[in-house]
Design a protein around this motif. Structure first.
Motif, PDB file in Angstrom:
ATOM      1  N   PRO A   4     -56.050  42.241  37.932  1.00  0.00           N
ATOM      2  CA  PRO A   4     -55.571  41.703  39.206  1.00  0.00           C
ATOM      3  C   PRO A   4     -54.951  42.781  40.091  1.00  0.00           C
ATOM      4  N   LEU A   5     -54.790  42.444  41.363  1.00  0.00           N
ATOM      5  CA  LEU A   5     -54.202  43.360  42.336  1.00  0.00           C
ATOM      6  C   LEU A   5     -53.130  42.637  43.158  1.00  0.00           C
ATOM      7  N   ILE A   6     -52.157  43.403  43.635  1.00  0.00           N
ATOM      8  CA  ILE A   6     -51.080  42.869  44.479  1.00  0.00           C
ATOM      9  C   ILE A   6     -51.345  43.306  45.913  1.00  0.00           C
ATOM     10  N   ILE A   7     -51.268  42.350  46.847  1.00  0.00           N
ATOM     11  CA  ILE A   7     -51.508  42.653  48.258  1.00  0.00           C
ATOM     12  C   ILE A   7     -50.200  42.513  49.020  1.00  0.00           C
ATOM     13  N   ARG A   8     -49.801  43.600  49.734  1.00  0.00           N
ATOM     14  CA  ARG A   8     -48.536  43.613  50.477  1.00  0.00           C
ATOM     15  C   ARG A   8     -48.796  44.059  51.912  1.00  0.00           C
ATOM     16  N   PRO A   9     -48.741  43.148  52.887  1.00  0.00           N
ATOM     17  CA  PRO A   9     -48.917  43.542  54.283  1.00  0.00           C
ATOM     18  C   PRO A   9     -47.745  44.381  54.782  1.00  0.00           C
ATOM     19  N   ALA A  10     -48.028  45.296  55.715  1.00  0.00           N
ATOM     20  CA  ALA A  10     -46.982  46.128  56.311  1.00  0.00           C
ATOM     21  C   ALA A  10     -46.231  45.341  57.386  1.00  0.00           C
ATOM     22  N   TYR A  11     -44.957  45.660  57.567  1.00  0.00           N
ATOM     23  CA  TYR A  11     -44.112  45.089  58.618  1.00  0.00           C
ATOM     24  C   TYR A  11     -44.058  43.555  58.566  1.00  0.00           C
ATOM     25  N   THR A  12     -43.903  43.001  57.377  1.00  0.00           N
ATOM     26  CA  THR A  12     -43.741  41.549  57.264  1.00  0.00           C
ATOM     27  C   THR A  12     -42.519  41.247  56.408  1.00  0.00           C
ATOM     28  N   LEU A  13     -42.101  39.985  56.434  1.00  0.00           N
ATOM     29  CA  LEU A  13     -40.904  39.554  55.725  1.00  0.00           C
ATOM     30  C   LEU A  13     -41.249  38.506  54.677  1.00  0.00           C
ATOM     31  N   GLY A  14     -40.515  38.531  53.562  1.00  0.00           N
ATOM     32  CA  GLY A  14     -40.668  37.493  52.547  1.00  0.00           C
ATOM     33  C   GLY A  14     -42.038  37.469  51.908  1.00  0.00           C
ATOM     34  N   GLY A  15     -42.723  38.619  51.922  1.00  0.00           N
ATOM     35  CA  GLY A  15     -44.054  38.669  51.328  1.00  0.00           C
ATOM     36  C   GLY A  15     -45.100  37.910  52.126  1.00  0.00           C
ATOM     37  N   ALA A  16     -44.786  37.600  53.401  1.00  0.00           N
ATOM     38  CA  ALA A  16     -45.694  36.798  54.223  1.00  0.00           C
ATOM     39  C   ALA A  16     -47.064  37.439  54.298  1.00  0.00           C
ATOM     40  N   GLY A  17     -48.098  36.642  54.028  1.00  0.00           N
ATOM     41  CA  GLY A  17     -49.469  37.116  54.103  1.00  0.00           C
ATOM     42  C   GLY A  17     -49.946  37.820  52.856  1.00  0.00           C
ATOM     43  N   GLY A  18     -49.037  38.059  51.892  1.00  0.00           N
ATOM     44  CA  GLY A  18     -49.420  38.756  50.678  1.00  0.00           C
ATOM     45  C   GLY A  18     -49.722  37.806  49.538  1.00  0.00           C
ATOM     46  N   GLY A  19     -49.949  38.370  48.350  1.00  0.00           N
ATOM     47  CA  GLY A  19     -50.216  37.529  47.197  1.00  0.00           C
ATOM     48  C   GLY A  19     -50.793  38.323  46.042  1.00  0.00           C
ATOM     49  N   ILE A  20     -51.189  37.590  45.012  1.00  0.00           N
ATOM     50  CA  ILE A  20     -51.788  38.179  43.812  1.00  0.00           C
ATOM     51  C   ILE A  20     -53.259  37.778  43.774  1.00  0.00           C
ATOM     52  N   ALA A  21     -54.128  38.751  43.698  1.00  0.00           N
ATOM     53  CA  ALA A  21     -55.568  38.481  43.640  1.00  0.00           C
ATOM     54  C   ALA A  21     -56.077  38.728  42.225  1.00  0.00           C
ATOM     55  N   ARG A  22     -56.607  37.668  41.615  1.00  0.00           N
ATOM     56  CA  ARG A  22     -57.157  37.785  40.268  1.00  0.00           C
ATOM     57  C   ARG A  22     -58.677  37.835  40.274  1.00  0.00           C
ATOM     58  N   THR A  23     -59.267  37.534  41.430  1.00  0.00           N
ATOM     59  CA  THR A  23     -60.707  37.615  41.599  1.00  0.00           C
ATOM     60  C   THR A  23     -61.007  38.349  42.904  1.00  0.00           C
ATOM     61  N   LYS A  24     -62.252  38.785  43.047  1.00  0.00           N
ATOM     62  CA  LYS A  24     -62.639  39.486  44.260  1.00  0.00           C
ATOM     63  C   LYS A  24     -62.533  38.564  45.477  1.00  0.00           C
ATOM     64  N   GLU A  25     -62.879  37.285  45.281  1.00  0.00           N
ATOM     65  CA  GLU A  25     -62.797  36.317  46.385  1.00  0.00           C
ATOM     66  C   GLU A  25     -61.359  36.147  46.861  1.00  0.00           C
TER      67      GLU A  25
END
Length: 817
Positions: free
Chosen positions: A165-186
């Motif tokens: 899996p991969l962790i997605i972290r958008p720049a210049y956002t708060l509270g992890g908004a828009g991010g998440g944990i991806a366990r699949t390519k989709e």
């Protein structure tokens, strides 16, 4: 170095409306910063769009602008006010982003505005994910393997490089908004697309997974002399993979070895120096078996900063503001002790526990899974001498239906819920321990450190003893020291809360109060606050002055937000103007009301009968005010009145509107009958206490009907019901929400205009403060509807009728409104 004499006027930008991940903590930090600057003779210009805040009060700043937080609008304010400088990190992510935009637009250079404290370069090096990674690597600090991407095509390439899996972290956002944990390519492509939209610079960082590692936070402070201190270290109970704002947290850290603590402490100081941050800074680490990775650095005040401030008593925002205008830590006086400098690191001789408050009681069908993006609306903080006591007080502070040991799950559900973190995880762990699941198995499923699970096991084991053993005075003292409330002891022993309470008092087992003073009692504190425990020595001394206790609102939730903190603070101010000693009891670490110097005494406690009575017994206030704490304190009004009447040794009374009159407004049946008695028109309706009664009333009125339970806030369990099947479903939920009070069933007036009236009565005169006209038609909750003041489309006849009806409603001396 002394305060800079060239800085006469400073601009502060607020955080705007409350959103997930950005709540009352920025009103707290902004208000503290305003006061801090004014103490030094600096003029303050404040811009914010949220009127339900203390920081937008006229007396808080020299100039207050309630305007949209847009860079172009703020440029116009800068053009008019010509501030000498701006402090970027006080208004959360919103303030930070706007400061960056203004810098990029050349506004500061155009008008000669200096960025005070943390420079723009430091903001870029922490918020731009690629620059942050490069900066950390350049100083020899480890970050997860990662790559910053600007497109979905680039994201696809990362999978080949780093795997899943991969962790997605958008720049210049708060509270992890828009991010998440991806366990699949989709999932990777879906989250990346969302993150790119949320990011101000269209960038997300995709990094290797450190799921299951421990998460530890350090709150650090630095001044222009390069003096650095560590204010607090905090340990998340949940592992990496759950946003720190979503995790239960303890302070100080409990499972770190001294070697690990010194390693992370040294890294924290190295990082804040490398980034040249001036003021407060939050650093988050992933830790596993002596190895660590830097997850994130926040060059601003945050929800964690507010928690660290309240956990230690160290006013982070206040000190940050003074550092921004050139003062150094050794020059700034610790405002709690009034004698030691701010360069002294705080010391804790207690344990704090933070648990988030989620809105899933309101949104029952929402996904309760916890990830790297925040879903909680607020949080509570509890203080105890041990982890067990702190945990038990934290659960009581949440003000939710579910408590430890109440809800049950079957074995397949338990394993699923342990493996996939949800808002119920701690309750599930408790139940799993009750069923005999081992600490090792729970730790393997949850990746939670066995130390925390063992502490919960001690609570489970103690409950078994309470059920089977006689509650002797010695045993009662032991369980009270562990943190068990009277209400839980009553459930476990088959007694009433009153019986447990009376037995305690007969045996002299009374709550004592300890200080939060930043220095573990090494120095005398001038403005301390308190928490209760069951030890021999009490550190609060009651005065003979006239005093009033105000009940706060607890954690922020849907329908009960920052506005009640605003009311509480204004009530304190009004009472102090009359020379009355004011006390507050609350448990929300994000708020101005729980700032160390808002009231004469602050009690960080659960808002329940027992803990409120403990404060009353110790301080003997003349009265209690319950109308400023929202539904939480209103729900306590009648029970508290009955308890005070039962306790003949106390002279405390409830002030303001009598709880019996509050009950007239809150109890749907009584209110319905009152309106009939006063001749005030209302929709045809009735009330019910059972499903059958509700069906009969609805059939008589005709569908659709509006159904509302008693004693709820923000329209909780209030619905428009269109048929009998829907009504049957509704009644099950409503009876659970408000089991002791009737449900009102009204004819739903379609296409109707809704009007709000705010008024106050002093037992003689009535003042109508405002009449508000809703833009949306009736059926949209008033808290969700846009409204205008004064009304724009209502005729004079309608307004006159509204005024007349309002005067009738509160014409009796104590009529609620």
């Amino acid at each position: 170095m002394p305060k800079r004499e060239d800085i006469k006027k400073v601009l502060l930008i607020g955080s705007g409306p409350i959103t997930i991940g950005q709540a009352a903590e920025f009103d707290f930090s902004g208000s503290q910063a305003c006061r801090s600057l004014k103490e030094e003779g600096v003029q303050v210009v404040l811009v914010n769009s949220n009127p339900a805040t203390i920081m937008t009060d006229p007396e808080m700043a020299d100039s207050v602008y309630i305007e949209p937080l847009d860079a172009r609008i703020i440029e116009k304010i800068i053009e008019k006010e010509r501030p000498d400088g701006i402090i970027a990190g006080i208004g959360g992510q919103t303030g930070l982003n706007i400061t960056s935009e203004l810098a990029e637009m050349g506004v500061f250079e155009k008008y000669g505005v200096q960025i005070l404290g943390t420079p723009v370069e430091a903001i870029k090096n922490t918020e731009d994910r690629e620059l942050f990674k490069e900066t950390m690597l350049s100083i020899g600090e480890k970050v997860p393997l990662s790559r910053a991407v600007h497109s979905l095509k680039e994201a696809e390439e990362v999978v080949e490089e780093l795997g899943l899996p991969l962790i997605i972290r958008p720049a210049y956002t708060l509270g992890g908004a828009g991010g998440g944990i991806a366990r699949t390519k989709e999932e990777l492509l879906e989250i990346t697309e969302r993150g790119l939209r949320r990011s101000r610079i269209n960038q997300v960082l995709i990094e290797e997974s450190v799921l299951g590692w421990a998460e530890v936070e350090y709150e650090v402070m630095r001044d222009a002399n390069d003096t650095c201190i560590v204010i607090c270290n905090m340990e998340n109970i949940d592992p990496m993979g759950v946003h720190t704002g979503e995790s239960a947290v303890v302070a100080p850290s409990q499972t770190l070895s001294d070697e690990e603590h010194q390693m992370l402490r040294s890294a924290s100081i190295k990082i804040i120096r490398a980034l040249k941050i001036e003021g407060g800074c939050n650093i988050q680490y992933a830790l596993k078996e002596g190895d660590y990775r830097i997850v994130e650095v926040n060059p601003r005040v945050s929800r964690s900063s507010a928690l660290a401030s309240k956990a230690t008593g160290y006013p982070i925002a206040r000190v940050t503001a003074k550092i921004a205008i050139g003062m150094t830590l050794d020059e700034i006086v610790n405002s709690v002790t009034k004698s030691t400098p701010a360069s002294f690191e705080p010391a804790l001789d207690y344990v704090i526990t933070k648990i988030p408050r989620w809105p899933f009681d309101k949104f029952t069908t929402a996904d309760k899974t916890l990830t790297t993006a925040m879903k909680s609306t607020g949080e509570i903080m509890a203080i105890g001498r041990t982890i067990e006591e702190s945990l038990l007080k934290a659960f009581k502070s949440l003000d939710i239906d579910s408590q430890l040991g109440i809800k049950r799950w079957d074995e397949p559900e338990i394993k699923t819920l342990l493996k996939t973190p949800t808002s119920e995880r701690l309750f599930v762990i408790f139940h799993a321990l009750e069923r005999g699941m081992s600490i090792k198995e729970i730790a393997e499923l949850t990746s939670i450190n066995p130390f925390f699970i063992s502490k919960m096991k001690k609570i489970v084991e103690m409950e078994k003893h309470i059920r089977t053993e006689e509650l002797t005075p010695e045993f009662l003292r032991e369980v009270k020291r562990m943190g068990f409330p009277d209400s839980r002891l009553a459930e476990l022993t088959g007694k009433t809360r009153e019986q447990i309470s009376d037995f305690r008092h007969e045996e002299g087992i009374l709550a004592t109060f300890k200080m939060v003073d930043t220095c573990a009692a090494e120095f005398e504190a001038a403005t301390p606050y308190y928490y209760s425990t069951y030890e021999n020595t009490c550190e609060t001394n009651s005065t003979d002055k006239k005093k009033i206790l105000i009940l706060g609102a607890g954690p922020i939730r849907i329908g009960q937000g920052i506005e009640f903190d605003y009311c509480t603070v204004h009530a304190v101010t009004a009472l102090r103007e009359e020379g009355i000693e004011t006390h507050i009891i609350n448990n929300n670490p994000e708020t101005v009301s729980t700032d160390f110097d808002t009231s004469d005494k602050l009690f960080f406690e659960p808002l329940t009968m027992e803990y409120v009575m403990n404060v009353i017994e110790r301080e003997r206030p003349d009265g209690v005010l319950v109308q400023f704490g929202g539904q939480t304190s209103v729900n306590l009004a009648l029970p508290l009145k009955k308890e005070l009447k039962r306790r003949t040794d106390l002279n405390t009374v409830i002030l303001g509107t009598d709880p019996e009159d509050m009950d007239l407004a809150e109890d749907r049946e009584k209110f319905y009958l009152l309106m009939q008695e006063l001749g005030i028109p209302q929709p045809e309706g009735g009330y019910a206490t059972s499903q059958q009664e509700a069906i009969e009333v609805a059939k008589r009125i005709g569908f659709p009907v509006l159904v509302r339970p008693s004693y709820v806030l923000g329209g909780r369990a209030m619905e428009i019901v269109y048929d009998e099947i829907d009504l049957e479903r509704y009644m099950k939920e409503a009876v659970r929400v408000s089991p002791e009070h009737p449900i009102l069933i009204d004819d739903f007036l379609e296409a109707a205009c809704e009007i709000d009236v705010d008024a106050v009565c002093d037992q003689k005169d009535v003042l109508i403060g405002a009449i508000m006209e809703h833009i949306e038609e009736a059926g949209v909750h008033s808290g969700d509807s846009a409204c205008v003041i004064p009304p724009q489309s209502l005729s004079k006849e309608v307004l006159d009728q509204v005024r007349d009806l309002s005067l009738i409603h509160i014409s009796e001396p104590t009529r609620p409104y």
